[in-house]
Enzyme design. Sequence first.
Site, PDB file in Angstrom:
ATOM      1  N   LYS A  12      48.508  57.630  43.729  1.00 14.58           N
ATOM      2  CA  LYS A  12      49.270  58.337  44.768  1.00 14.58           C
ATOM      3  C   LYS A  12      48.987  59.627  44.859  1.00 14.58           C
ATOM      4  O   LYS A  12      49.227  60.398  46.030  1.00 14.58           O
ATOM      5  CB  LYS A  12      50.704  57.896  44.225  1.00 14.58           C
ATOM      6  CG  LYS A  12      51.207  56.458  44.442  1.00 14.58           C
ATOM      7  CD  LYS A  12      52.681  56.288  44.349  1.00 14.58           C
ATOM      8  CE  LYS A  12      53.239  54.999  44.491  1.00 14.58           C
ATOM      9  NZ  LYS A  12      52.553  54.086  43.759  1.00 14.58           N
ATOM     10  N   GLU A  25      58.325  64.066  42.706  1.00 16.73           N
ATOM     11  CA  GLU A  25      58.787  64.706  43.898  1.00 16.73           C
ATOM     12  C   GLU A  25      60.295  65.137  44.259  1.00 16.73           C
ATOM     13  O   GLU A  25      61.093  64.551  43.273  1.00 16.73           O
ATOM     14  CB  GLU A  25      58.550  63.320  44.988  1.00 16.73           C
ATOM     15  CG  GLU A  25      56.807  63.157  45.102  1.00 16.73           C
ATOM     16  CD  GLU A  25      56.659  62.284  46.263  1.00 16.73           C
ATOM     17  OE1 GLU A  25      55.553  61.917  46.454  1.00 16.73           O
ATOM     18  OE2 GLU A  25      57.798  61.226  46.448  1.00 16.73           O
ATOM     19  N   HIS A  55      65.232  50.837  43.584  1.00 16.64           N
ATOM     20  CA  HIS A  55      63.859  51.015  44.273  1.00 16.64           C
ATOM     21  C   HIS A  55      63.171  49.987  44.947  1.00 16.64           C
ATOM     22  O   HIS A  55      61.944  50.089  45.067  1.00 16.64           O
ATOM     23  CB  HIS A  55      62.890  51.856  43.533  1.00 16.64           C
ATOM     24  CG  HIS A  55      63.762  53.181  43.075  1.00 16.64           C
ATOM     25  ND1 HIS A  55      64.267  54.027  43.692  1.00 16.64           N
ATOM     26  CD2 HIS A  55      64.212  53.578  41.660  1.00 16.64           C
ATOM     27  CE1 HIS A  55      64.913  55.022  43.093  1.00 16.64           C
ATOM     28  NE2 HIS A  55      64.694  54.898  41.665  1.00 16.64           N
ATOM     29  N   ARG A  70      47.227  46.529  51.506  1.00 21.86           N
ATOM     30  CA  ARG A  70      47.320  45.147  51.415  1.00 21.86           C
ATOM     31  C   ARG A  70      48.257  44.622  52.372  1.00 21.86           C
ATOM     32  O   ARG A  70      49.000  45.507  53.143  1.00 21.86           O
ATOM     33  CB  ARG A  70      47.812  44.692  50.096  1.00 21.86           C
ATOM     34  CG  ARG A  70      49.147  45.537  49.476  1.00 21.86           C
ATOM     35  CD  ARG A  70      49.539  44.749  48.073  1.00 21.86           C
ATOM     36  NE  ARG A  70      50.429  46.082  47.497  1.00 21.86           N
ATOM     37  CZ  ARG A  70      51.933  45.830  47.691  1.00 21.86           C
ATOM     38  NH1 ARG A  70      52.256  45.040  48.694  1.00 21.86           N
ATOM     39  NH2 ARG A  70      52.635  46.599  47.220  1.00 21.86           N
TER      40      ARG A  70
END
Length: 664
Positions: free
Chosen positions: A116, A200, A235, A292
């Site tokens: 990421k 973040e 999440h 994917r």
Amino acid sequence: MFTKILIANRGEIACRIIATCRRLGIATVAVYSEADAAARHVRLADEAYEVGPAAARDSYLRAERIIDVATRSGAQAVHPGYGFLSENEAFAQACADAGLVFIGPPVGAIRAMGSKSAAKALMKQAGVPLVPGYHGDEQAPAFLREQADRIGYPVLIKASAGGGGKGMRVVERGDDFAAALASCQREASASFGDAHMLIEKYLQQPQHIEIQVFGDTHGNIVSLHERDCSAQRRHQKVIEEAPAPGMSAQQRAAMGQAARDAAQAVAYVGAGTVEFIADAQGHFYFMEMNTRLQVEHPVTEMITGLDLVEWQLRIASGEPLPLREGQVPLRGHSIEVRVYAEEPAKGFLPAIGTLLHYAPPSVSAHVRLDSGVEGGDAISPHYDPMIAKLIVWDETRERAIERMLGALAAFRIVGVGNNIEFLSRLIDHASFRAGQVDTGLIERERDILLAVDDDVPRAALDAATLWTLRAQRQRAAGLVPATDAQSPWASGDGWRLNGTHQQTLGFRCGEREFAVVVGAQGRACIVDGQAIDWQADGDAFEVTRAGRRAQVHVVADGDRLHVFDGHGHRVLERDDPLAHAGEDEAADGGLVAPMPGKIIGLLVEAGAVVDKGAPLLVMEAMKMEHTLCAPAAGTVSAFLCAVGDQVADGAELIDFAPAAQAAA
């Protein structure tokens, strides 16, 4: 086009791929673990091969075994599905080295988007907007804490190689950062073999919007509209819909262009999903790209009329994209819910067990079911606890919501805990109906969405009563020889020549008790003083009281009656006072394992005095960490387990004395 492919996955996605291959005349090869020997995808495939023990790391993640099966079976290509090895660059490369086509993006694209932090650096170069944060390689806990302090709380700690909510925590204040970081690192290591983290800024009340993209080997890239995946718990996505409510044509075009720019930056080929987070002002930021097909792809298929698995197969075989940008249809509205084996009222803990009764709604042009299980199958602790994906489509969002509520009302499961009632409440919530959904909705409204309802509607109570009477009659008939079937002793209905026979049946639902007075006058059935007309066919009861007719299903599981009345699922137990005579009313305090798992942390010392809700112990199960908390104020008398122990479902973990008991 291929003639035979191997599917390196399990569950509903494997079954979904098999269905498309069957329609296209492509033979399929399934792989399975010891735990999945009788799984539905194994039964559906043309060929199936065992690849190892139950644990995924010893079977579905053993790339060399899967490639060996592919070459031995004569498969030309490998479809990784989603999850497991679908985003594993080493596996994609190994397929190529073995002369197999990997039905997915090039190795370089997987590598670029697999981290990421690296992906965000690449997106910054491509001009794709990013959430403020730290995406670097320095991973010292003190340094990461400094970055979080600099960004400003709340922050989101997220596993760089993660997905599915694993290795992810929201941290509201600096004092909680170290513990959250350690938990994320443990979870990420267990799930992905990589503890690298990024930090973040956590946006308040954001929307989670993703764009489905496809690329081909001829340099073409197209976006297939957006999906809203904002309804989440822990999440993890719970509900997905397409198109996103309130999305303007201008915002759709901007996000679609950003998604194509992201795919173009890595020369993308095949199916991919570019995920964005958007604030209330309409600003959107790149989160990650999943290389994917995703769990939620059916809603895109429903609004476009396309088969995305077929697109994958055609692109992997070298064909160009069937459509270009601007040619992809968009009609109506689609909603998908993920039906999980879990206990919403217990913090969404996964549930395990056997599907003793599994009756999904009927499929049609409006209702679709993607499921990897059938009645009698087991939900094991080894894999994701998804039972099925339920998808609906209609001309408008409002009609799609009503369509989904009807489909959920018709979905009946007995044997494992599930989230069907929770999903119904969420779909019917005023904020969801209004399209005002953000990633914090479920947590904010948990008191409403997770409320315990132990009331029993009249029709449900009548049906349970009638089921019990029918069972009494069947038992009575079984005691009489077949040659004497017309004997009044065989009726079991309390018939009297003159007068009325009555009995009282007791039922319990949660904390509530119900007493039902049942009488027989002639051949009529009197329930709580009123004549009831009824018919039964198996577990289906049609009950008419005072001119009001109801359709109710009653499914027995031992001493419990599971009653489905179209408005909910109630579990009724016969309340027989004699059945519990002699039981000791006093029970020692204690906490037991809610599922099989591994103990990874003891959070207090033996002898500690704690408040209600205090964290006591952390266990890992189904690749997620679960914290057990004090059920009341009291004393942790002793731990009955140690860090590293593997414990069974129901195993006693803590000897706990509630405050009143401790004082005594």
